[in-house]
Motif scaffolding. Structure first.
Motif, PDB file in Angstrom:
ATOM      1  N   ALA A  98     -32.766   4.486 -47.282  1.00  0.00           N
ATOM      2  CA  ALA A  98     -31.887   5.725 -46.878  1.00  0.00           C
ATOM      3  C   ALA A  98     -31.607   6.333 -47.524  1.00  0.00           C
ATOM      4  O   ALA A  98     -31.812   5.979 -48.897  1.00  0.00           O
ATOM      5  N   PRO A  99     -31.258   7.819 -47.593  1.00  0.00           N
ATOM      6  CA  PRO A  99     -30.853   8.793 -48.411  1.00  0.00           C
ATOM      7  C   PRO A  99     -29.865   8.134 -49.204  1.00  0.00           C
ATOM      8  O   PRO A  99     -29.695   8.440 -50.518  1.00  0.00           O
ATOM      9  N   ASP A 100     -28.838   7.272 -49.018  1.00  0.00           N
ATOM     10  CA  ASP A 100     -27.812   7.265 -50.067  1.00  0.00           C
ATOM     11  C   ASP A 100     -27.319   5.824 -49.304  1.00  0.00           C
ATOM     12  O   ASP A 100     -27.072   5.424 -48.636  1.00  0.00           O
ATOM     13  N   ASP A 101     -25.942   4.868 -50.295  1.00  0.00           N
ATOM     14  CA  ASP A 101     -25.121   3.944 -49.751  1.00  0.00           C
ATOM     15  C   ASP A 101     -24.460   4.666 -48.500  1.00  0.00           C
ATOM     16  O   ASP A 101     -24.081   3.824 -47.752  1.00  0.00           O
ATOM     17  N   GLU A 102     -24.001   5.792 -48.702  1.00  0.00           N
ATOM     18  CA  GLU A 102     -23.094   6.283 -47.620  1.00  0.00           C
ATOM     19  C   GLU A 102     -23.902   6.114 -46.415  1.00  0.00           C
ATOM     20  O   GLU A 102     -23.807   5.925 -45.232  1.00  0.00           O
ATOM     21  N   ALA A 103     -24.648   6.887 -46.372  1.00  0.00           N
ATOM     22  CA  ALA A 103     -25.724   6.468 -45.125  1.00  0.00           C
ATOM     23  C   ALA A 103     -26.151   5.514 -44.813  1.00  0.00           C
ATOM     24  O   ALA A 103     -26.000   5.221 -43.204  1.00  0.00           O
ATOM     25  N   VAL A 104     -26.118   4.473 -45.535  1.00  0.00           N
ATOM     26  CA  VAL A 104     -25.909   3.341 -44.928  1.00  0.00           C
ATOM     27  C   VAL A 104     -25.164   2.964 -44.330  1.00  0.00           C
ATOM     28  O   VAL A 104     -25.203   2.058 -43.162  1.00  0.00           O
ATOM     29  N   ARG A 105     -24.274   3.334 -44.928  1.00  0.00           N
ATOM     30  CA  ARG A 105     -22.655   2.341 -43.877  1.00  0.00           C
ATOM     31  C   ARG A 105     -21.968   3.297 -43.223  1.00  0.00           C
ATOM     32  O   ARG A 105     -22.014   2.732 -41.777  1.00  0.00           O
ATOM     33  N   HIS A 106     -22.893   4.077 -42.882  1.00  0.00           N
ATOM     34  CA  HIS A 106     -22.555   4.961 -41.527  1.00  0.00           C
ATOM     35  C   HIS A 106     -24.046   4.493 -40.232  1.00  0.00           C
ATOM     36  O   HIS A 106     -23.141   4.085 -39.332  1.00  0.00           O
ATOM     37  N   VAL A 107     -24.646   3.830 -40.880  1.00  0.00           N
ATOM     38  CA  VAL A 107     -25.400   3.098 -39.607  1.00  0.00           C
ATOM     39  C   VAL A 107     -24.444   1.603 -39.351  1.00  0.00           C
ATOM     40  O   VAL A 107     -24.749   1.923 -38.627  1.00  0.00           O
ATOM     41  N   LEU A 108     -24.164   1.444 -40.290  1.00  0.00           N
ATOM     42  CA  LEU A 108     -23.584   0.041 -39.785  1.00  0.00           C
ATOM     43  C   LEU A 108     -22.011   0.131 -39.256  1.00  0.00           C
ATOM     44  O   LEU A 108     -22.532  -0.506 -38.547  1.00  0.00           O
ATOM     45  N   GLN A 109     -21.590   1.089 -39.523  1.00  0.00           N
ATOM     46  CA  GLN A 109     -20.546   1.417 -38.707  1.00  0.00           C
ATOM     47  C   GLN A 109     -20.875   1.923 -37.807  1.00  0.00           C
ATOM     48  O   GLN A 109     -20.624   1.495 -36.161  1.00  0.00           O
ATOM     49  N   GLU A 110     -22.278   2.871 -37.043  1.00  0.00           N
ATOM     50  CA  GLU A 110     -22.570   3.693 -36.141  1.00  0.00           C
ATOM     51  C   GLU A 110     -23.236   2.114 -34.692  1.00  0.00           C
ATOM     52  O   GLU A 110     -22.583   1.872 -33.449  1.00  0.00           O
ATOM     53  N   ARG A 111     -23.505   1.295 -35.642  1.00  0.00           N
ATOM     54  CA  ARG A 111     -24.510   0.509 -34.873  1.00  0.00           C
ATOM     55  C   ARG A 111     -24.006  -0.895 -35.178  1.00  0.00           C
ATOM     56  O   ARG A 111     -24.994  -2.114 -34.559  1.00  0.00           O
ATOM     57  N   ALA A 112     -22.432  -0.943 -35.253  1.00  0.00           N
ATOM     58  CA  ALA A 112     -22.166  -2.207 -35.716  1.00  0.00           C
ATOM     59  C   ALA A 112     -22.483  -3.782 -34.194  1.00  0.00           C
ATOM     60  O   ALA A 112     -22.685  -4.489 -34.390  1.00  0.00           O
ATOM     61  N   GLY A 113     -21.750  -3.286 -32.711  1.00  0.00           N
ATOM     62  CA  GLY A 113     -21.561  -3.540 -31.968  1.00  0.00           C
ATOM     63  C   GLY A 113     -23.403  -3.999 -31.946  1.00  0.00           C
ATOM     64  O   GLY A 113     -23.115  -5.859 -32.144  1.00  0.00           O
ATOM     65  N   HIS A 114     -23.916  -3.584 -31.975  1.00  0.00           N
ATOM     66  CA  HIS A 114     -25.670  -4.196 -31.884  1.00  0.00           C
ATOM     67  C   HIS A 114     -26.203  -5.099 -32.678  1.00  0.00           C
ATOM     68  O   HIS A 114     -26.459  -6.268 -32.534  1.00  0.00           O
ATOM     69  N   TYR A 115     -25.344  -4.812 -34.257  1.00  0.00           N
ATOM     70  CA  TYR A 115     -26.213  -5.651 -34.923  1.00  0.00           C
ATOM     71  C   TYR A 115     -25.045  -6.811 -34.811  1.00  0.00           C
ATOM     72  O   TYR A 115     -25.676  -7.749 -35.612  1.00  0.00           O
ATOM     73  N   VAL A 116     -24.268  -7.077 -35.052  1.00  0.00           N
ATOM     74  CA  VAL A 116     -23.449  -8.158 -34.840  1.00  0.00           C
ATOM     75  C   VAL A 116     -23.819  -8.855 -34.180  1.00  0.00           C
ATOM     76  O   VAL A 116     -23.138  -9.944 -34.161  1.00  0.00           O
ATOM     77  N   GLU A 117     -24.116  -8.805 -32.763  1.00  0.00           N
ATOM     78  CA  GLU A 117     -24.699  -9.245 -31.421  1.00  0.00           C
ATOM     79  C   GLU A 117     -25.817 -10.448 -31.398  1.00  0.00           C
ATOM     80  O   GLU A 117     -26.287 -11.451 -31.911  1.00  0.00           O
ATOM     81  N   ARG A 118     -27.208  -9.253 -32.510  1.00  0.00           N
ATOM     82  CA  ARG A 118     -28.348 -10.030 -33.077  1.00  0.00           C
ATOM     83  C   ARG A 118     -27.779 -11.005 -33.953  1.00  0.00           C
ATOM     84  O   ARG A 118     -29.041 -12.205 -34.379  1.00  0.00           O
ATOM     85  N   LEU A 119     -27.498 -10.855 -34.774  1.00  0.00           N
ATOM     86  CA  LEU A 119     -26.603 -11.789 -35.597  1.00  0.00           C
ATOM     87  C   LEU A 119     -25.958 -13.169 -34.643  1.00  0.00           C
ATOM     88  O   LEU A 119     -26.364 -13.904 -36.343  1.00  0.00           O
ATOM     89  N   ARG A 120     -24.731 -13.587 -34.013  1.00  0.00           N
ATOM     90  CA  ARG A 120     -24.333 -14.218 -33.466  1.00  0.00           C
ATOM     91  C   ARG A 120     -25.889 -14.742 -32.781  1.00  0.00           C
ATOM     92  O   ARG A 120     -26.040 -15.572 -33.069  1.00  0.00           O
ATOM     93  N   THR A 121     -26.572 -13.559 -32.710  1.00  0.00           N
ATOM     94  CA  THR A 121     -27.823 -14.751 -31.533  1.00  0.00           C
ATOM     95  C   THR A 121     -28.408 -15.483 -32.575  1.00  0.00           C
ATOM     96  O   THR A 121     -29.695 -16.083 -32.463  1.00  0.00           O
TER      97      THR A 121
END
Lengths: 254, 150
Positions: A81-104
């Motif tokens: 990622a270009p920087d930490d901020e970009a990582v945070r942005h992705v985590l925020q934007e796709r939170a629902g999806h990643y939380v679902e995958r982690l649960r699965t």
């Protein structure tokens, strides 16, 4: 400074590998970038990163360590990622999806199983199954190996029989292990394997899974099995198709 | 029977399982389009030749020869399917086969990584020593010419 991403976990993950040695020479320390419920396992991205052995190992080591204490979505090697901020942005934007995958994937690990034929043993098997091949082998032998045409004909039959066995063994292996796994993913096609299959296995039933592998070993003595696991669930993070390597840009291009 | 134990890849980072796991690290795992990915040019070598036994004249002749060398009596006694007998027969062969297949794969990966690294090093050295390889080549060409003259 760009940020190398190893994987995504829950912020509440019991033991994030903060401070562990990551990729690069000297190894860049692993950090955590948190956003909402999620946390990305990251480090500084070394300049001109290439898929070197030591870096692949480091990537795998960080993920294994993190995966041992809770679910982690492993990134494919080389995600920057270009920087930490970009990582945070992705985590925020796709939170629902990643939380679902982690649960699965909670409590589940990947086991990769590769199989090859032991040549001598599988030839014995082919002989036993095909009286015609055996008869031709014997007659060729009596004729001091047989003529060029004889050898060609025998070889062709043997190869056909071996290919049939390869296909049948791959299917049998998968069918035997499927019932003790939660999901199956046929591994990347690579050189020289009769079968290369990944299984998503519940940690609680890992013993059953390994026992089933033993069963296959016993019922297919001419098959060499290599089992690797428990691994982070590389093959089960994303239901969708993966991007081909050509489509990705070079890291040094910044 | 040679039983390859499950490589405990958790934390230990042993190299034996690395090459089995490597393709997963390179080919599987989460891809996020907002992130850039390291170029894997040269690693595609890993993904060729799916079948182990390929139909070709060379393979036919090789297997005809393998059948010719096969100990048919041992095979008959062993009655494939009876693990303990086949196990004995395959014991040594199995180990060799496994080793061969693995070090082969390892080699491919090393080659791939090596070639990538070489390219990088060459690019880095381009500025300072651009003349040198050329010079070497020229020297060799001259040597050859001399030989030819003789």
């Amino acid at each position: 400074m760009s940020t190398y991403v190893y994987g995504i976990a829950r912020r509440a993950h019991r033991s994030l590998p903060d401070g562990m040695e990551g990729i690069g020479d000297p190894p860049r320390p692993v950090r955590i970038v948190a956003e909402g419920e999620l946390a990305a396992i990251v480090s500084e991205a070394p300049e001109g990163l290439r898929p070197k052995r030591s870096d692949l190992l480091a990537h795998q080591r960080v993920l294994s360590e993190a995966g041992a204490a809770g679910p982690v979505l492993p990134m494919r090697f080389g995600s920057i990622a270009p920087d930490d901020e970009a990582v945070r942005h992705v985590l925020q934007e796709r939170a629902g999806h990643y939380v679902e995958r982690l649960r699965t994937l909670e409590g589940k690990v990947e086991y990769n199983v590769k199989a090859v034929h032991n040549e001598e043993a599988v030839l014995h098997r082919v002989m036993a199954e095909n009286p015609e091949i055996r008869a031709m082998t014997e007659s060729n032998r009596k004729a001091g190996g047989g003529s060029y045409e004889d050898r060609l004909r025998l070889g062709e039959m043997v190869v056909a029989a071996l290919q049939t066995r390869e296909a049948a063994d791959a299917v049998e292996l998968q069918h035997t292990l499927e019932p003790v796994a939660d999901a199956v993913s046929v591994g990347p096609e690579s050189t020289g394997w009769v079968a290369n299959v990944s299984f998503l296995v519940n940690q609680d039933s890992a013993e059953q899974f390994l026992a089933a592998v033993e069963e296959v070993r016993k019922s297919h003595p001419y098959l060499e099995l290599r089992v690797n696991g428990p691994l982070p669930p590389y093959s089960f993070v994303e239901p969708g198709p993966s991007e081909p390597a050509e489509a990705t840009a070079s890291a040094s291009a910044e | 029977m040679t039983v390859v134990p499950a490589a405990q890849t958790g934390g230990g980072g042993g190299t034996s399982g690395l090459y089995d796991v490597l393709e997963l690290v390179l080919d599987r795992g989460l891809v996020i389009d907002a992130f850039v990915r390291v170029s894997l040019v040269g690693i595609e070598i890993l993904k060729i030749d799916v079948r182990v036994v390929v139909a070709s004249v060379d393979t036919y002749l090789r297997f005809a020869e393998a059948c010719n060398r096969l100990d048919l009596e041992a095979g008959k006694k062993a009655r494939p399917g009876l693990p303990e007998m086949v196990g004995e027969i395959t014991e040594s062969g199995a180990r060799q086969k496994t080793k061969g297949a693995l070090s082969g794969a390892a080699q491919t990966v090393q080659d791939a990584i090596g070639s990538v690294r070489e390219k990088a090093e060459q690019a880095a050295a381009d500025g300072a020593r651009a003349r040198r390889p050329e010079g070497t080549r020229r020297a060799k060409a001259e040597e050859k010419r001399e030989e030819e003259q003789e």
